[in-house]
Design an enzyme around this catalytic site. Structure first.
Site, PDB file in Angstrom:
ATOM      1  N   ASP A  42       0.809  -1.224   0.000  1.00 13.71           N
ATOM      2  CA  ASP A  42       0.000   0.000   0.000  1.00 13.71           C
ATOM      3  C   ASP A  42       0.843   1.276   0.000  1.00 13.71           C
ATOM      4  O   ASP A  42       0.639   2.172   0.828  1.00 13.71           O
ATOM      5  CB  ASP A  42      -0.927   0.020   1.227  1.00 13.71           C
ATOM      6  CG  ASP A  42      -1.664  -1.286   1.441  1.00 13.71           C
ATOM      7  OD1 ASP A  42      -2.155  -1.849   0.451  1.00 13.71           O
ATOM      8  OD2 ASP A  42      -1.731  -1.750   2.601  1.00 13.71           O
ATOM      9  N   GLU A  81     -11.763  -0.008  -3.508  1.00 15.99           N
ATOM     10  CA  GLU A  81     -11.115   0.532  -2.311  1.00 15.99           C
ATOM     11  C   GLU A  81      -9.898   1.347  -2.717  1.00 15.99           C
ATOM     12  O   GLU A  81      -9.699   1.672  -3.890  1.00 15.99           O
ATOM     13  CB  GLU A  81     -10.712  -0.613  -1.365  1.00 15.99           C
ATOM     14  CG  GLU A  81      -9.804  -1.659  -1.993  1.00 15.99           C
ATOM     15  CD  GLU A  81      -9.434  -2.776  -1.036  1.00 15.99           C
ATOM     16  OE1 GLU A  81      -9.857  -2.716   0.132  1.00 15.99           O
ATOM     17  OE2 GLU A  81      -8.715  -3.707  -1.444  1.00 15.99           O
TER      18      GLU A  81
END
Length: 450
Positions: free
Chosen positions: A35, A210
């Site tokens: 991420d 997301e």
């Protein structure tokens, strides 16, 4: 399997890994990272990833994502990376549920000399924002910290994957996800919402969405996000003339992982007039995609503002100094037969990979090697061959000038062999390595010119 590695071994490998420089993918090999949010502060790139760790008894949920803290990494050239250590950890945040191991994808932004680090996790008091994840902020005077967490999470926000955009007029926006993707203006203090959240509802209605990352380029606002169209996440984007939409879906900027890694999560960055995509894969844990590793590849735009699709590479970005270890296994091109990539030791993958030549016809090309102005006199290789072999190193391609020929004696152990450089040209080149005809299997760890 990698998730069963002992904590002390992982820690030792992490310390050793900090001594290395990486211009290839993954660009952090001392620990699992995912991420990645990349930002430029004061002319230097800072990457704020999440930090996957293997589950263990009393430490997280087996078979799932386990994250207890955040590190920050920085580089001046996208080649040499520094780990600045832990900046936020779960049990030192006042509002976090102890030992929840849910410190998921973060972001960091700068305003007026202060650095605001946004992170999602599980709260111990669900009366504030309800059940599930919420998002907090930690503040520092430097991009590397020390970061001081706020006593409470942001009121009115339930979800994960925070992302902040500060628009050209100075207005800040917070984006996050929880089933849908949401956005809202932030107050000037960057710690509170200035309005009720808005659902960005123009996106695909089917499949998980997301990880929003929003940026502006030439008056166009790009909302980029992972989306599960089939079985795993691909990276898509939508555009608007306004930070909160309405957005129009435009296409895919990176396809699903060909090896089946379930997640992808990303950020985009312009640095020294080049755009880059930061994302993750499970290179260091191919059998378990909850332990991931961050990557970088170059990105470009078409004349109409659309994003050209990024094809993942192992070579990554940046130049490799010819006098550093050149990891051929992070190749630019690899022959379809006669050459393969494998872990040096499958039980300790943080040690990295090797290139295995299984006979004539195999070759590997590694681009972006900076020789500089001074011609090297020798080349050093770490190699092994059970049968004995001869390798040729050429400049640029198969028909390029012969830099060196290396005879690898028969034997089972790794050895370092130094030979003279026959000829070389200054500047930046690719190197091309291949065994000669009728040679046996030979393995290469690294090459370095001296």
């Amino acid at each position: 399997m990698i998730q069963n590695l002992k904590p002390w071994l992982l820690a030792t490998l992490a310390v050793l890994g900090l001594q290395s420089a990486h211009a290839q993918n993954p660009f952090i090999t001392s620990q699992f990272t995912a991420d990645p949010t990349a930002r430029v502060f004061n002319g230097r790139v800072y990457v704020y990833p999440s930090h996957d760790i293997p589950a263990a008894p009393g430490r997280g949920r087996a078979g799932w994502f386990v994250m207890e803290d955040y590190h920050v990494f920085s580089s001046a050239n996208l080649t040499d990376w520094t780990d600045h250590g832990v900046i936020v950890t779960q049990n030192k945040v006042p509002w976090v549920k102890p030992d929840s191991y849910s410190m998921w994808a973060p972001d960091c932004i700068e305003r007026n000399g202060k650095y605001y680090f946004y992170f999602p996790t599980t709260p111990k008091d669900t009366t504030i924002n309800g059940k599930g994840f919420t998002i907090g902020v930690a503040v520092a005077d430097k991009p590397t910290g020390p970061f001081v967490p706020q006593p409470l999470p942001i009121k009115g926000v339930r979800g994960i994957d925070p992302n902040v955009l500060i628009d050209k007029d100075g207005q800040a926006y917070l984006y996050w996800s929880q089933g849908n993707i949401y956005g809202a203006k932030l107050k000037a203090n960057l710690l509170e919402l200035a309005e009720e959240p808005k659902t960005l509802g123009e996106l695909p209605t089917q499949g998980l969405k997301e990880g929003p990352y929003v940026f502006e380029r030439k008056g166009i606002y790009y909302l980029t996000y992972p989306h599960v169209e089939h079985k795993t996440e691909r990276l898509e984007y939508a555009t608007s003339s306004s930070p909160l939409g309405p957005f129009t879906v435009k296409g895919v900027l990176m396809d699903e992982s060909p090896t089946g890694c379930w997640t992808n999560h990303h950020s985009l960055l312009q640095f020294n007039n080049q755009w880059y995509l930061f994302y993750h894969h499970n290179d260091l844990s191919p059998q378990f995609d909850k332990n991931r590793s961050v990557r970088i590849d170059s990105l470009s735009f078409a004349a109409d503002g659309s994003i050209n699709k990024v094809v993942p590479t192992l070579r990554g970005v940046g130049l490799t100094d010819a006098r550093q270890k050149i990891q051929l296994d992070r190749y630019s091109r690899l022959s379809p037969q006669g050459a393969a990539i494998a872990f040096l030791d499958a039980a300790t993958p943080f040690r990295g990979w090797k290139t295995v030549f299984t006979g004539a016809g195999g070759w590997v090309q590694y681009g972006g090697v900076a020789f500089g102005r001074q011609t090297p006199k020798t080349v050093l290789l770490r190699v092994t061959s059970a049968t004995g072999a001869t390798l040729q190193i050429r400049l640029d391609h198969a028909a390029g000038p012969l830099l060196a020929e290396v005879t690898v004696p028969k034997g089972g152990a790794w050895q370092e062999i130094k030979v003279p450089v026959l000829s070389c040209q200054p500047g930046t080149h690719a190197i091309y390595v291949a065994p000669t005809a009728k040679t046996g299997t030979v393995e290469v760890d690294w090459i370095r010119f001296e």
